[in-house]
Each structure stands twice: as structure tokens, then as C-alpha cells.
Design a protein around this motif. Sequence first.
Motif, short mmCIF file in Angstrom:
data_model
loop_
_atom_site.label_atom_id
_atom_site.label_comp_id
_atom_site.label_asym_id
_atom_site.label_seq_id
_atom_site.Cartn_x
_atom_site.Cartn_y
_atom_site.Cartn_z
N VAL A 1 0.86 -1.18 0.00
CA VAL A 1 0.00 0.00 0.00
C VAL A 1 0.90 1.23 0.00
O VAL A 1 1.80 1.35 0.84
N THR A 2 0.68 2.13 -0.94
CA THR A 2 1.55 3.30 -1.03
C THR A 2 0.75 4.49 -1.57
O THR A 2 -0.48 4.42 -1.70
N ALA A 3 1.43 5.60 -1.85
CA ALA A 3 0.79 6.80 -2.39
C ALA A 3 1.70 7.38 -3.45
O ALA A 3 2.92 7.24 -3.37
N ALA A 4 1.09 8.03 -4.45
CA ALA A 4 1.88 8.64 -5.54
C ALA A 4 1.87 10.16 -5.38
O ALA A 4 0.81 10.76 -5.22
N PHE A 5 3.06 10.73 -5.41
CA PHE A 5 3.19 12.18 -5.27
C PHE A 5 3.59 12.81 -6.59
O PHE A 5 4.33 12.23 -7.39
N GLY A 6 3.11 14.03 -6.81
CA GLY A 6 3.61 14.84 -7.91
C GLY A 6 4.96 15.42 -7.51
O GLY A 6 5.30 15.46 -6.33
N TYR A 7 5.72 15.89 -8.50
CA TYR A 7 7.05 16.40 -8.19
C TYR A 7 6.99 17.72 -7.41
O TYR A 7 7.99 18.17 -6.86
N GLY A 8 5.80 18.30 -7.31
CA GLY A 8 5.60 19.49 -6.49
C GLY A 8 5.85 19.25 -5.02
O GLY A 8 5.91 20.19 -4.23
N VAL A 9 6.02 18.00 -4.61
CA VAL A 9 6.38 17.67 -3.22
C VAL A 9 7.80 18.15 -2.91
O VAL A 9 8.16 18.30 -1.73
N MET A 10 8.60 18.43 -3.95
CA MET A 10 10.00 18.80 -3.74
C MET A 10 10.15 20.30 -3.57
O MET A 10 9.57 21.09 -4.31
N ASN A 11 10.94 20.70 -2.59
CA ASN A 11 11.33 22.09 -2.44
C ASN A 11 12.26 22.47 -3.59
O ASN A 11 12.95 21.62 -4.15
N VAL A 12 12.24 23.75 -3.96
CA VAL A 12 13.11 24.20 -5.04
C VAL A 12 14.45 24.59 -4.46
O VAL A 12 14.55 25.55 -3.69
N SER A 13 15.48 23.82 -4.77
CA SER A 13 16.83 24.21 -4.39
C SER A 13 17.78 23.51 -5.34
O SER A 13 17.35 22.74 -6.20
#
Length: 354
Positions: free
Chosen positions: A167-179
Motif C-alpha cells: 500500500v503506497t501513495a503517488a506524489f507529484g514532483y511538487g512535493v520537492m522544495n526548489v533548491s
Amino acid sequence: MASNQANHHHANISTTLLLFSLLLANLDLTGAQIGVTYGMLGDNLPPPNEVVALYNQYNIHRMRLYDPNPAVLQALRGSNIQLMLGLPSNSLQSIATSQDVANAWVQNNVLNYIDSVQFRYIVVGNEVRPTDPFCPFLFPAMQNIQTAIETKCQAALECSAANRIKVTAAFGYGVMNVSYPPSQRSFREDYGFFLNPILGFLTKNQAPLLLNVYPYFAYVNNPGQIRLDYTLFTAPPGLIPDPPLSYSNLFDAMMDAAYSALERAGAGTLSVVVSETGWTTAGGGAETTVDNARIYNNNLVRHVKGGTPKRPGKPIETYIFGMFDEDQKQPELEKHWGLFSPNKQLKYPINLNH
Ligand SMILES: *[C@@H]1O[C@H](CO)[C@@H](O)[C@H](O)[C@H]1NC(C)=O
């Protein structure tokens, strides 16, 4: 002596069989990591049984499905296709707030098919963001689905199949901070309240984090800042230094950024499955061509076998988005991500069997 010889002979056969199965297991790990997403937002798509036949015809052994469509689950019976099954975001609240509803979901959409469908993951929600009203329900929904799988299976066979489902979840890349560079990246702080419990849950269950990784969108959203060849896997080695590593393609940089973020969040043992990636052939700027989609997806299939600079040699389980062009999506550029046209013809040559 005779008996010793027989035993010795037997041992040799066993060793050979063992080596052979290890070899097969190894082949499976390195050769079959490519899946394709099966979105159904088109009014001209072939029926599910023909779609499953098309997966088989092209040796695509993994499918991502976004909701438990009964006709697709039925068509998958007896097939050699491993399924990543989605639980849509609009079901999160009811699943999170009632174990009975979660149990019924697992019974109707998983256990009723478990004798003949190979479930690999249940993906709870897709690209849930902290501002989504259903966001607080994501983690409790994952817990209830996990509990349902653990408690609902009855027969031994059923349970051994069910216990393999992650069981898992899918994230968009918007989960990443910009650095910058990749080694310095972390997850966004506003995701922490629901992401951190999920990372703990995945670590405990040895399940992967699912991430949708689109170099295409990074490229078009940062005009003039990213080279096209860096997004298409055709740039020279060492283009982007991040000592002691360096990057020649954006896909690796995005993956390793996610691994660095996981380490910073105390979840460095997790692996990342690319639950979507791809390239659209029309509807955007000059980069949305059939040629660029062909180059990106063919290079991707070859590339993911070898891992990333940070995790070299570890094949990346990757799902190409997607199987078909979907004419009911908006805006225009969302309609053209398919490997296939609705008439089941490949839009460009691609070898999915490296
Ligand atoms: C991104 O990281 C910086 C530096 O750690 C931090 O100050 C900022 O709040 C972070 N932004 C988000 C949205 O997490």
C-alpha cells in the motif's frame, strides 16, 4: 560410493536449478521494470480485453490503473500483468473514516480478483497536495486499506497473495522544495504534516514511495534555463556537476534529488518507483513533437536499467504515461501522451523489451 555419487549428482541438479531460478529472478528484476499507465479518458479507446491483449503483444508486464474499473479487472484475470491499482482521491474521506468502507473496497476490488489478478501496489490518492480538502484523509485511508488487506484475507493462498501487495501513495514532483543542486534538495515543509507519517508507514512496510517524474514539465516551466538535450538523455556526460557526482540528464537529477530528500527526512532506506513519466507529442511548444517523445521514451527505457549516479546499478521501476492518447483530457497538450493511438497503432517505434 554409488549412493554418494547419486547424492552428489542430485546436489548438482539442485545447484543448477537454484542458479537457474536465481538467474530468472535476476532477469525479471532487470528486464521487466517498465510499466505503462492505462488512462481511460478517451471516447474512442479499445475495450479492456483488447487493451490487455495489446499489453501482452508488446510484452508490457506492468500496468498502472487509476481506479478499480471492473471491466479492466475482469480482463486482467489470468494475464501475466502486474497491477498498480489506484484508489481515487475522491474516495479518500469515506475510506479514511470507516474501516468497514475500507474493508468493502478491498473485498470488491482486490480480494474478489486475487485468485487470478497479480496486484502489486494499491496507490492511495494521486498527487495529493497540502491544500486539497481531502489531504488530511490520505494517511488514515492508507492505514485502513493496509488493515483491510491484513485482516480480510481468509484462505492461506489468498493471504500469501494479499501479503505481497504494498500500500503506497503517488506524489507529484511538487512535493520537492526548489533548491539546487540535486544533493541539496528536500521535501517542501508544508507537505510534512502528512508526508512524514506516510514515510514512516512505507519504511515499516518496506513499500516504495511513488513519484511522478516529468523532466518535460521541468523543461517547459523553466524556459531558457534547461537544455533540451539534458531532458532527452542526449547531453554530454558531466554537464551538471554536483560533487562528487555529476549529471547528464534531468531524469537522474530529479531522481537523486528525491533520494536526497528522503535521506533528509530520515527515510533513506525507501526506494522510489516512477509512477508516471513521459512526453507529449502535440499541443505544447516546439518541444512537443513525435520525434522528441520517441527519443525521450526510448532513451528512458534503456536508461532506467542502470539506476542513477546516487544509486548506480539499481534498476528503476518505471511507468510510462501512457498507453493511449486520451481525447477527453484538457488542456490540449494533455491529450497526446499515448504510446498508442486509439486504433492500437504505435505512434512511433519504441522497444519496451530491453
Ligand atoms: C525550502 O527550503 C528552504 C531552505 O531550507 C526553506 O527556508 C523554505 O521554507 C522551504 N520552502 C518550502 C515551501 O518548504
